[in-house]
Motif scaffolding. Structure first.
Motif, PDB file in Angstrom:
ATOM      1  N   ALA A   1       4.282  29.098  75.300  1.00  0.00           N
ATOM      2  CA  ALA A   1       3.205  30.079  75.455  1.00  0.00           C
ATOM      3  C   ALA A   1       2.569  30.411  74.113  1.00  0.00           C
ATOM      4  CB  ALA A   1       3.757  31.344  76.112  1.00  0.00           C
ATOM      5  N   LEU A   2       3.378  30.593  73.080  1.00  0.00           N
ATOM      6  CA  LEU A   2       2.838  30.899  71.755  1.00  0.00           C
ATOM      7  C   LEU A   2       2.109  29.696  71.158  1.00  0.00           C
ATOM      8  CD1 LEU A   2       5.798  32.984  70.294  1.00  0.00           C
ATOM      9  CD2 LEU A   2       3.566  33.816  71.049  1.00  0.00           C
ATOM     10  N   LEU A   3       2.554  28.481  71.491  1.00  0.00           N
ATOM     11  CA  LEU A   3       1.837  27.293  71.029  1.00  0.00           C
ATOM     12  C   LEU A   3       0.445  27.235  71.648  1.00  0.00           C
ATOM     13  CD1 LEU A   3       1.847  24.561  69.527  1.00  0.00           C
ATOM     14  CD2 LEU A   3       2.768  23.541  71.605  1.00  0.00           C
ATOM     15  N   SER A   4       0.343  27.518  72.948  1.00  0.00           N
ATOM     16  CA  SER A   4      -0.968  27.544  73.599  1.00  0.00           C
ATOM     17  C   SER A   4      -1.847  28.635  73.009  1.00  0.00           C
ATOM     18  CB  SER A   4      -0.797  27.756  75.103  1.00  0.00           C
ATOM     19  OG  SER A   4      -0.011  26.729  75.670  1.00  0.00           O
ATOM     20  N   PHE A   5      -1.247  29.778  72.728  1.00  0.00           N
ATOM     21  CA  PHE A   5      -2.001  30.871  72.115  1.00  0.00           C
ATOM     22  C   PHE A   5      -2.533  30.479  70.743  1.00  0.00           C
ATOM     23  CE2 PHE A   5      -1.520  34.227  68.912  1.00  0.00           C
ATOM     24  CZ  PHE A   5      -2.541  35.081  69.297  1.00  0.00           C
ATOM     25  N   ALA A   6      -1.709  29.822  69.937  1.00  0.00           N
ATOM     26  CA  ALA A   6      -2.133  29.430  68.592  1.00  0.00           C
ATOM     27  C   ALA A   6      -3.255  28.399  68.644  1.00  0.00           C
ATOM     28  CB  ALA A   6      -0.938  28.884  67.809  1.00  0.00           C
ATOM     29  N   LYS A   7      -3.161  27.424  69.545  1.00  0.00           N
ATOM     30  CA  LYS A   7      -4.180  26.380  69.607  1.00  0.00           C
ATOM     31  C   LYS A   7      -5.495  26.910  70.157  1.00  0.00           C
ATOM     32  CE  LYS A   7      -1.102  23.589  68.091  1.00  0.00           C
ATOM     33  NZ  LYS A   7      -1.086  23.274  66.647  1.00  0.00           N
ATOM     34  N   MET A   8      -5.445  27.841  71.102  1.00  0.00           N
ATOM     35  CA  MET A   8      -6.669  28.356  71.710  1.00  0.00           C
ATOM     36  C   MET A   8      -7.400  29.329  70.806  1.00  0.00           C
ATOM     37  SD  MET A   8      -5.455  28.975  75.643  1.00  0.00           S
ATOM     38  CE  MET A   8      -4.854  27.618  76.650  1.00  0.00           C
ATOM     39  N   THR A   9      -6.658  30.124  70.052  1.00  0.00           N
ATOM     40  CA  THR A   9      -7.270  31.155  69.215  1.00  0.00           C
ATOM     41  C   THR A   9      -7.398  30.762  67.760  1.00  0.00           C
ATOM     42  OG1 THR A   9      -5.119  32.193  68.835  1.00  0.00           O
ATOM     43  CG2 THR A   9      -6.388  32.955  70.737  1.00  0.00           C
TER      44      THR A   9
END
Length: 621
Positions: free
Chosen positions: A359-367
């Motif tokens: 979840a944090l990986l997706s957050f980092a890549k999207m933002t």
């Protein structure tokens, strides 16, 4: 009162045993057309309007009896609208149930609704069983059935039923019951943990060529700079700075200084540099309160205005709370303390660690916001959690150091944006971690040239990543000692090999002596480039010949007593030349490589151990 199937069967068996002439008619209300019997046998109607239950009468007789009763007593039939009869097996008669009159409707629109609701439960197919079936369909076929899962808190595996022992890891008493929520929105997975404020770029993005991506792209200004000597050490390990949208995992033993390192890094990023303005950085802790974090920051003299502290363990809550800040970086301490509600198990198990990291990986890549995760380690020194955790993240850093020593080493194990050969060197002080300006000499001690303790002491030049270290090796040979020798900081197997080669190839009679070996400052000498220094310290102690303090040793020893070269000899010699050493003993094969460098240091090449002993242990050296 509804008769059960067992009570009716008992009544049927009893009726077959009792003669019919002994059954006395019991008083009951007049039979109604709406009489509802829960048995296949109808009641027998008497002339006085009463009904007795006779299981031997056929169902066809019941229809005629009901018609006769309705014709003979129309008033009763009219007054009994909204009532019904139920057979009571205890009293042995039909009991009438009356429906309470509904309240008067408040408006004409509600009249029809009250009329429909005024019917008794069970009227014309609207019985309680239908309500239960509707509820079953709503919870079953209409939606996913609510099921209980038993999850092991040790390994994270789930089972459909409870077992005393986990069948995967054989742990006892670790299964915990977990009931998934009925709301499907709560169980959609970690890719929805970012909430709606995260920009969904998957539909907008299309494949682009490499030239289009790199066109007008400034590599120098892309990374987030880390100014200062402390920031330069971290930037060296990261490959030049913090990459936007990267996910960095920092591991290390308890108390080594991971939280202090990340808190100082958060202060540097929030303060910015000369070219970049300050921006908010959020430090989230699941282990400490914000007051405890502030106390540590005050002890380290951190006064950053845009450094925000938050204490939470819910990933969704964390992402919701940092949305208004739009931070430049996010730090989570630690990944083993956070959880997602959509997945089973407590925080720290393998499922939660994997899904929270995803979840944090997706957050980092999207933002495009870099995220730093602090991870716990196991007894073996590996990061706790599944091995896939290290594959998910972009960078894996390990912080090493002994508790009794002040030096800390930050090592890069995996780095998608730089080299893994870099090493950061820090020193723990009262005000936090401080960068070591000259790490090559931090493992050396000052000794006078005529000191007696120099006997049995030699300096090895080792390479750790891109850093060169001069390390002191001590040896003590005690003849006739009955105790067992000890080796500290050197692999025992390697020490035994070097000792055996000295006895066989160099002719030293070490079999009657007990040998103690030690590496100063707790350094672990695992590189074969330190073999020559180990042999020099043993020879010095055995021959009681002090080695001058301006000579260093670089080389590997073979089983035949020959000296072998090691990688990057030129960089090692250049490092010790800067430290002021005047002589260096190296293998003969490295002489051609080192002579053209003109480093201002005397090179002493040797082919084997005998030549090495004759060169070093003589008075004019």
């Amino acid at each position: 009162m509804l008769p059960s199937a067992s009570s009716l069967r008992s009544l049927l068996r009893l009726s077959r045993r009792i003669p019919l002439h002994r059954l006395r008619p019991l008083p009951s209300p007049p039979l109604l057309p709406q009489l509802r019997l829960l048995s296949s046998s109808p009641p027998r109607h008497t002339g006085d309007g009463r009904a007795t239950y006779d299981p031997l009468v056929s169902p066809e007789a019941f229809s005629s009896a009901s018609s006769a009763a309705a014709a003979s007593d129309p008033e009763t039939s009219a007054d009994s609208e909204g009532s019904w009869g139920v057979f009571d097996p205890v009293a042995g008669r039909i009991v009438m149930q009356a429906q309470p009159s509904p309240p008067p409707p408040s408006s004409e629109g509600e009249a029809e609704e009250v009329k429909q609701k005024g019917k008794p439960t069970g009227w014309k197919g609207e019985s309680r069983w239908a309500d239960v079936a509707t509820a079953r369909r709503a919870g079953g076929k209409g939606k996913k059935a609510v099921r209980a899962t038993y999850v092991c808190s040790n390994c994270g595996d789930g089972f459909s039923q409870w077992w005393g022992t986990c069948r995967s890891c054989q742990a006892v008493g670790t299964l915990t019951k977990y009931v998934t929520g009925a709301d499907s929105a709560d169980a959609e997975g970690s890719h929805h943990a970012g909430r709606s404020w995260i920009q969904q770029k998957s539909k907008e993005m299309v494949p682009k060529s490499l030239l289009d991506v790199t066109k007008g792209f400034d590599q120098t200004g892309w990374r987030i700079p880390l100014p200062g000597t402390f920031g330069s050490e971290i930037a060296r390990v990261l490959g030049g700075g913090v990459v936007p949208g990267s996910l960095v995992l920092v591991g290390g033993d308890p108390g080594v200084g991971k939280s202090s390192l990340m808190l100082q890094l958060a202060s540097i990023v929030s303060d910015g540099s000369e070219d970049h303005e300050s921006s908010p950085v959020v430090y989230v802790s699941g282990e400490e309160s914000i007051e405890q974090i502030a106390n540590r920051a005050d002890r380290m003299s951190i006064r950053s205005r845009d450094l925000y502290l938050y204490s939470s363990t819910d990933i969704e809550d964390i992402l919701d709370k940092i949305q208004p800040l739009s931070p430049r970086a996010l730090i989570v301490d630690s990944i083993q303390t956070v959880y997602l509600k959509a997945f089973a198990g407590s925080a720290g198990n393998q499922v939660q660690v994997k899904e929270c990291t995803s979840a944090l990986l997706s957050f980092a890549k999207m933002t495009n916001i870099p995220v730093f995760l602090i991870g716990h380690v196991t007894k073996a020194g590996d990061i706790a959690g599944p091995r896939i955790l290290e594959h998910i993240v972009d960078v894996v850093l390990y912080m090493e150091g002994e508790r009794c020593l002040s030096h800390r080493l930050l090592r890069s194990v995996k780095n998608r944006f730089g080299s893994t050969d870099e090493l950061g060197v820090f020193e723990m002080s009262e005000s936090g971690l401080q960068a070591v300006l000259n790490p090559s000499e931090m493992f050396l001690t000052e000794h006078a040239s005529d000191s007696e303790i120099l006997a049995g002491l030699a300096v090895a030049v080792v390479l750790d990543g891109s850093r060169t270290f001069a390390v002191e090796v001590q040896a003590l040979c005690v003849p006739g000692c009955r105790t067992r020798g000890q080796v500290v900081g050197i692999p025992i197997s390697r020490a035994d090999v070097i000792t055996s080669v000295l006895m066989k190839q160099a002719g030293l009679k070490l079999q009657d002596s007990v040998i103690f070996l030690n590496v100063v400052s707790g350094f672990e000498l695992t590189e074969t480039a330190g073999d020559l220094a180990i042999a020099a310290s043993i020879c010095s102690s055995f021959l009681e010949f002090a080695i001058p303090n301006d000579i260093a040793f670089i080389g590997e020893i073979g089983l035949g007593g020959e000296l072998r070269t090691v990688p990057r000899m030129d960089k090692r010699v250049m490092a010790i030349a800067k430290l002021g050493y005047r002589k260096c003993v190296v293998p003969k094969t490295s002489e051609k490589l080192l002579k053209p460098l003109d480093l201002g240091i005397e090179i002493l090449p040797c082919r084997n151990l005998k030549e090495f002993i004759n060169t070093v242990f003589r008075p004019d050296v």
